[in-house]
Write a protein that holds these residues in place. Structure first.
Motif, PDB file in Angstrom:
ATOM      1  N   ARG A  34       0.880  -1.247   0.028  1.00  0.00           N
ATOM      2  CA  ARG A  34      -0.097  -0.125   0.006  1.00  0.00           C
ATOM      3  C   ARG A  34       0.781   1.312   0.067  1.00  0.00           C
ATOM      4  O   ARG A  34       0.481   2.058  -0.661  1.00  0.00           O
ATOM      5  CB  ARG A  34      -0.939   0.025   1.370  1.00  0.00           C
ATOM      6  N   MET A  35       2.083   1.085   0.718  1.00  0.00           N
ATOM      7  CA  MET A  35       2.842   2.387   0.831  1.00  0.00           C
ATOM      8  C   MET A  35       3.459   2.497  -0.738  1.00  0.00           C
ATOM      9  O   MET A  35       3.566   3.844  -1.042  1.00  0.00           O
ATOM     10  CB  MET A  35       3.883   2.389   1.643  1.00  0.00           C
ATOM     11  N   TYR A  36       3.936   1.584  -1.177  1.00  0.00           N
ATOM     12  CA  TYR A  36       4.449   1.809  -2.716  1.00  0.00           C
ATOM     13  C   TYR A  36       3.278   2.422  -3.537  1.00  0.00           C
ATOM     14  O   TYR A  36       3.666   3.236  -4.499  1.00  0.00           O
ATOM     15  CB  TYR A  36       4.946   0.313  -3.450  1.00  0.00           C
ATOM     16  N   LEU A  37       1.968   1.794  -3.474  1.00  0.00           N
ATOM     17  CA  LEU A  37       1.074   2.542  -4.308  1.00  0.00           C
ATOM     18  C   LEU A  37       0.740   4.071  -3.936  1.00  0.00           C
ATOM     19  O   LEU A  37       0.353   4.798  -4.828  1.00  0.00           O
ATOM     20  CB  LEU A  37      -0.142   1.570  -3.972  1.00  0.00           C
ATOM     21  N   LEU A  38       0.978   4.085  -2.710  1.00  0.00           N
ATOM     22  CA  LEU A  38       0.730   5.624  -2.346  1.00  0.00           C
ATOM     23  C   LEU A  38       1.802   6.462  -3.024  1.00  0.00           C
ATOM     24  O   LEU A  38       1.580   7.507  -3.464  1.00  0.00           O
ATOM     25  CB  LEU A  38       0.779   5.768  -0.671  1.00  0.00           C
ATOM     26  N   LEU A  39       2.804   6.068  -3.063  1.00  0.00           N
ATOM     27  CA  LEU A  39       3.993   6.709  -3.672  1.00  0.00           C
ATOM     28  C   LEU A  39       3.725   6.884  -5.334  1.00  0.00           C
ATOM     29  O   LEU A  39       4.025   7.927  -5.886  1.00  0.00           O
ATOM     30  CB  LEU A  39       5.405   6.120  -3.506  1.00  0.00           C
ATOM     31  N   ALA A  97       8.892  12.366   0.343  1.00  0.00           N
ATOM     32  CA  ALA A  97       7.665  11.811   1.042  1.00  0.00           C
ATOM     33  C   ALA A  97       8.034  10.406   1.444  1.00  0.00           C
ATOM     34  O   ALA A  97       7.654  10.088   2.598  1.00  0.00           O
ATOM     35  CB  ALA A  97       6.486  11.881   0.191  1.00  0.00           C
ATOM     36  N   ALA A  98       8.956   9.624   0.742  1.00  0.00           N
ATOM     37  CA  ALA A  98       9.357   8.472   1.207  1.00  0.00           C
ATOM     38  C   ALA A  98      10.018   8.286   2.526  1.00  0.00           C
ATOM     39  O   ALA A  98       9.887   7.219   3.072  1.00  0.00           O
ATOM     40  CB  ALA A  98      10.059   7.583   0.050  1.00  0.00           C
ATOM     41  N   THR A  99      10.836   9.371   2.702  1.00  0.00           N
ATOM     42  CA  THR A  99      11.579   9.293   3.776  1.00  0.00           C
ATOM     43  C   THR A  99      10.732   9.471   4.987  1.00  0.00           C
ATOM     44  O   THR A  99      11.385   9.378   6.549  1.00  0.00           O
ATOM     45  CB  THR A  99      12.541  10.749   4.000  1.00  0.00           C
ATOM     46  N   GLN A 100       9.678   9.681   4.919  1.00  0.00           N
ATOM     47  CA  GLN A 100       8.634  10.152   6.197  1.00  0.00           C
ATOM     48  C   GLN A 100       7.943   8.881   6.299  1.00  0.00           C
ATOM     49  O   GLN A 100       6.719   8.929   7.224  1.00  0.00           O
ATOM     50  CB  GLN A 100       7.686  11.319   6.022  1.00  0.00           C
ATOM     51  N   ILE A 101       7.805   7.764   5.569  1.00  0.00           N
ATOM     52  CA  ILE A 101       7.029   6.589   5.709  1.00  0.00           C
ATOM     53  C   ILE A 101       7.751   5.554   6.428  1.00  0.00           C
ATOM     54  O   ILE A 101       8.925   5.192   6.025  1.00  0.00           O
ATOM     55  CB  ILE A 101       6.650   6.179   4.454  1.00  0.00           C
ATOM     56  N   ASP A 102       6.986   5.287   7.640  1.00  0.00           N
ATOM     57  CA  ASP A 102       7.947   4.270   8.549  1.00  0.00           C
ATOM     58  C   ASP A 102       8.264   2.826   7.758  1.00  0.00           C
ATOM     59  O   ASP A 102       9.216   2.298   8.053  1.00  0.00           O
ATOM     60  CB  ASP A 102       7.097   3.973   9.712  1.00  0.00           C
ATOM     61  N   PHE A 103       7.158   2.424   6.913  1.00  0.00           N
ATOM     62  CA  PHE A 103       7.219   1.288   6.153  1.00  0.00           C
ATOM     63  C   PHE A 103       8.491   1.320   5.318  1.00  0.00           C
ATOM     64  O   PHE A 103       9.115   0.128   5.225  1.00  0.00           O
ATOM     65  CB  PHE A 103       6.221   0.930   5.581  1.00  0.00           C
ATOM     66  N   LEU A 104       9.162   2.325   4.894  1.00  0.00           N
ATOM     67  CA  LEU A 104      10.037   2.441   3.823  1.00  0.00           C
ATOM     68  C   LEU A 104      11.413   2.626   4.873  1.00  0.00           C
ATOM     69  O   LEU A 104      12.449   2.944   4.223  1.00  0.00           O
ATOM     70  CB  LEU A 104       9.821   3.391   3.035  1.00  0.00           C
ATOM     71  N   SER A 105      11.411   2.759   6.038  1.00  0.00           N
ATOM     72  CA  SER A 105      12.597   3.171   6.873  1.00  0.00           C
ATOM     73  C   SER A 105      13.982   2.472   6.492  1.00  0.00           C
ATOM     74  O   SER A 105      14.900   3.032   6.485  1.00  0.00           O
ATOM     75  CB  SER A 105      12.145   3.331   8.279  1.00  0.00           C
ATOM     76  N   GLY A 106      13.818   1.161   6.461  1.00  0.00           N
ATOM     77  CA  GLY A 106      14.645   0.302   5.978  1.00  0.00           C
ATOM     78  C   GLY A 106      15.554   0.571   4.681  1.00  0.00           C
ATOM     79  O   GLY A 106      16.809   0.258   4.674  1.00  0.00           O
ATOM     80  N   SER A 107      15.004   1.371   3.782  1.00  0.00           N
ATOM     81  CA  SER A 107      15.598   1.899   2.569  1.00  0.00           C
ATOM     82  C   SER A 107      16.557   3.170   2.900  1.00  0.00           C
ATOM     83  O   SER A 107      17.195   3.828   2.015  1.00  0.00           O
ATOM     84  CB  SER A 107      14.758   2.196   1.559  1.00  0.00           C
ATOM     85  N   PHE A 108      16.340   3.823   4.209  1.00  0.00           N
ATOM     86  CA  PHE A 108      17.021   4.871   4.275  1.00  0.00           C
ATOM     87  C   PHE A 108      17.917   4.944   5.629  1.00  0.00           C
ATOM     88  O   PHE A 108      18.414   5.791   6.375  1.00  0.00           O
ATOM     89  CB  PHE A 108      16.072   6.130   4.646  1.00  0.00           C
ATOM     90  N   ARG A 109      18.353   3.758   6.008  1.00  0.00           N
ATOM     91  CA  ARG A 109      19.126   3.420   7.176  1.00  0.00           C
ATOM     92  C   ARG A 109      20.505   3.947   7.062  1.00  0.00           C
ATOM     93  O   ARG A 109      21.186   4.629   7.754  1.00  0.00           O
ATOM     94  CB  ARG A 109      19.447   1.881   7.437  1.00  0.00           C
ATOM     95  N   SER A 167      10.576  -3.125   3.042  1.00  0.00           N
ATOM     96  CA  SER A 167      10.941  -2.152   2.072  1.00  0.00           C
ATOM     97  C   SER A 167      12.262  -2.531   1.117  1.00  0.00           C
ATOM     98  O   SER A 167      12.992  -3.314   1.678  1.00  0.00           O
ATOM     99  CB  SER A 167      11.497  -0.955   3.153  1.00  0.00           C
ATOM    100  N   ASN A 168      12.147  -2.067   0.177  1.00  0.00           N
ATOM    101  CA  ASN A 168      13.303  -2.221  -1.013  1.00  0.00           C
ATOM    102  C   ASN A 168      13.649  -0.748  -1.643  1.00  0.00           C
ATOM    103  O   ASN A 168      12.513  -0.207  -2.062  1.00  0.00           O
ATOM    104  CB  ASN A 168      12.971  -3.136  -1.726  1.00  0.00           C
ATOM    105  N   PHE A 169      14.940  -0.522  -1.645  1.00  0.00           N
ATOM    106  CA  PHE A 169      15.285   0.850  -2.213  1.00  0.00           C
ATOM    107  C   PHE A 169      14.893   0.676  -3.758  1.00  0.00           C
ATOM    108  O   PHE A 169      14.340   1.832  -4.171  1.00  0.00           O
ATOM    109  CB  PHE A 169      16.898   1.083  -2.189  1.00  0.00           C
ATOM    110  N   SER A 170      15.163  -0.424  -4.301  1.00  0.00           N
ATOM    111  CA  SER A 170      14.970  -0.363  -5.938  1.00  0.00           C
ATOM    112  C   SER A 170      13.331  -0.371  -6.141  1.00  0.00           C
ATOM    113  O   SER A 170      13.072   0.131  -7.251  1.00  0.00           O
ATOM    114  CB  SER A 170      15.752  -1.584  -6.582  1.00  0.00           C
ATOM    115  N   ALA A 171      12.741  -1.070  -5.419  1.00  0.00           N
ATOM    116  CA  ALA A 171      11.252  -1.208  -5.533  1.00  0.00           C
ATOM    117  C   ALA A 171      10.563   0.460  -5.433  1.00  0.00           C
ATOM    118  O   ALA A 171       9.721   0.680  -6.244  1.00  0.00           O
ATOM    119  CB  ALA A 171      10.701  -2.126  -4.476  1.00  0.00           C
ATOM    120  N   MET A 172      11.266   0.886  -4.386  1.00  0.00           N
ATOM    121  CA  MET A 172      10.630   2.252  -4.146  1.00  0.00           C
ATOM    122  C   MET A 172      11.052   3.239  -5.296  1.00  0.00           C
ATOM    123  O   MET A 172      10.397   4.190  -5.840  1.00  0.00           O
ATOM    124  CB  MET A 172      11.558   2.942  -2.970  1.00  0.00           C
TER     125      MET A 172
END
Length: 367
Positions: A2-7, A63-75, A194-199
């Motif tokens: 759902r977060m990817y669809l939101l982006l 916006a993605a940097t503020q989504i908890d679900f995608l936090s793994g892509s920004f460690r 979460s996956n950087f490439s998928a994002m």
């Protein structure tokens, strides 16, 4: 998911709403594509659509940097910051080329600088996906990363010759690549999807789909240099990043995901642009011309000259892109029988080949 669809939705809406504004700006400042012998459009058209795409992607990345679900892509914030910086350079270089029509060596220098920014941010080709041959740290990794970024940018640029062609093919490729990256993330980590490439592919897909309604034949605006460059940038970065993801998962690499996919899929996604690029370089070099000089010998030109309308030629190339990209992705699903899959894929490819060659076949029969 759902977060990817939101982006995707955010970048779609931003790209869709900003593109008419960029068209008005393009008309006002006369940033338009003049008519040339190799062109198929019949009137000058503004070419700042890529600015809307880059803006949408930068907004989506923020916006993605503020989504908890995608936090793994920004460690590690380095890769995201590198992509954002490279996107800004794409914007500057692309608009400069659209306004002043830069010479090829200036564009190549700019593309190389963008590749160096990507490599400097930590996104580097660390191993060859086939056989997983480790590349020595340092200049070789950087050089191959820059080469991949520049090659992908130019491949997309070469195919941008018909209304809606580059945006549609990039959207198809991004969708297929997203499916692969998202499936990979679910395979290697059941707790963090979460996956950087998928994002990146979600952002690119939304931006392309938002721009496409304004660019499909008859086009109201072209993406210009900035659009082609941002597509090439995200495609190449995603390919490099997902290669590193798979290489780090030794326990899963052969058991759950085919080892060849990290290199096969990115190549499959841009197969037609790469083929067009290779043929153009061979064709122009054989004639004693610069590989960067323009001509009317691209695949899409051949289809139009063969008798297809612009829309028919574009839809036919969409078909080829979808068959190659999604056909490659389908092999990652273990539940699909390989023999049946190859048979169906082969029949569909034969059907696409017949449609492609149909005008020439019909002419041969009528003689």
């Amino acid at each position: 998911m759902r977060m990817y669809l939101l982006l995707m939705g955010l970048t779609f809406a931003t790209s869709y709403l900003l593109t008419p504004l960029m068209r008005r700006i393009g008309l006002k400042v006369l940033v338009e594509a003049p008519l040339r012998d190799r062109d198929v459009h019949e009137r000058p058209i503004p070419k700042l659509g890529g600015v809307a795409m880059v803006a949408a992607i930068l907004l989506g990345l923020g916006a993605a940097t503020q989504i908890d679900f995608l936090s793994g892509s920004f460690r590690d914030p380095g890769p995201a910051l590198g992509v954002a910086t490279a996107a800004v350079l794409v914007l500057v270089l692309g608009v400069a080329d659209d306004v002043w029509d830069l010479r090829w060596y200036y564009k190549l220098a700019g593309q190389t600088a963008i590749g160096l920014v990507v490599a400097g941010s930590g996104i580097r080709l660390e191993a060859m996906p086939v056989g997983w041959i480790r590349l020595p740290d340092g200049p070789m990794q950087t050089a191959l990363t820059v080469l991949l970024v520049v090659l992908t940018m130019n491949a997309i640029n070469f195919v941008d010759g018909l209304d809606g062609l580059a945006a549609g093919m990039a959207g198809i490729g991004a969708a297929a690549f997203f499916v692969y990256c998202y499936t990979l993330s679910r395979t290697i980590n059941q707790f963090d999807h979460s996956n950087f490439s998928a994002m990146l592919m979600a952002l690119l897909l939304g931006a392309c789909l938002g721009f496409l309604p304004h660019n499909f034949h008859p086009a109201k605006i072209f993406m210009g240099e900035s659009g082609a460059l941002i597509i090439g940038l995200l495609m190449s970065v995603a390919a490099i990043a997902v290669t590193a993801d798979v290489g780090a998962q030794e326990g899963y690499r052969f058991r759950n995901v085919p080892a060849y996919m990290p290199i096969l899929l990115p190549v499959a996604v841009i197969m037609l642009p790469l083929l067009d690029l290779a043929l153009a370089v061979i064709r122009r070099t054989a004639r004693g011309r610069s590989p960067f000089s323009a001509d009317r010998g691209h695949l899409h030109h051949k289809l139009v000259d063969g008798g297809y309308t612009q829309r028919q030629a574009v839809c036919l190339l969409y078909l080829w892109s979808a068959l190659i990209a999604f056909g490659s992705v389908s092999f990652i699903f273990k539940q699909l029988h390989t023999g049946i899959l190859l048979t169906v894929w082969g029949l569909l490819l034969l059907g696409a080949a017949y449609l492609t060659l149909h005008p020439w076949i019909r002419r041969t029969r009528s003689r």
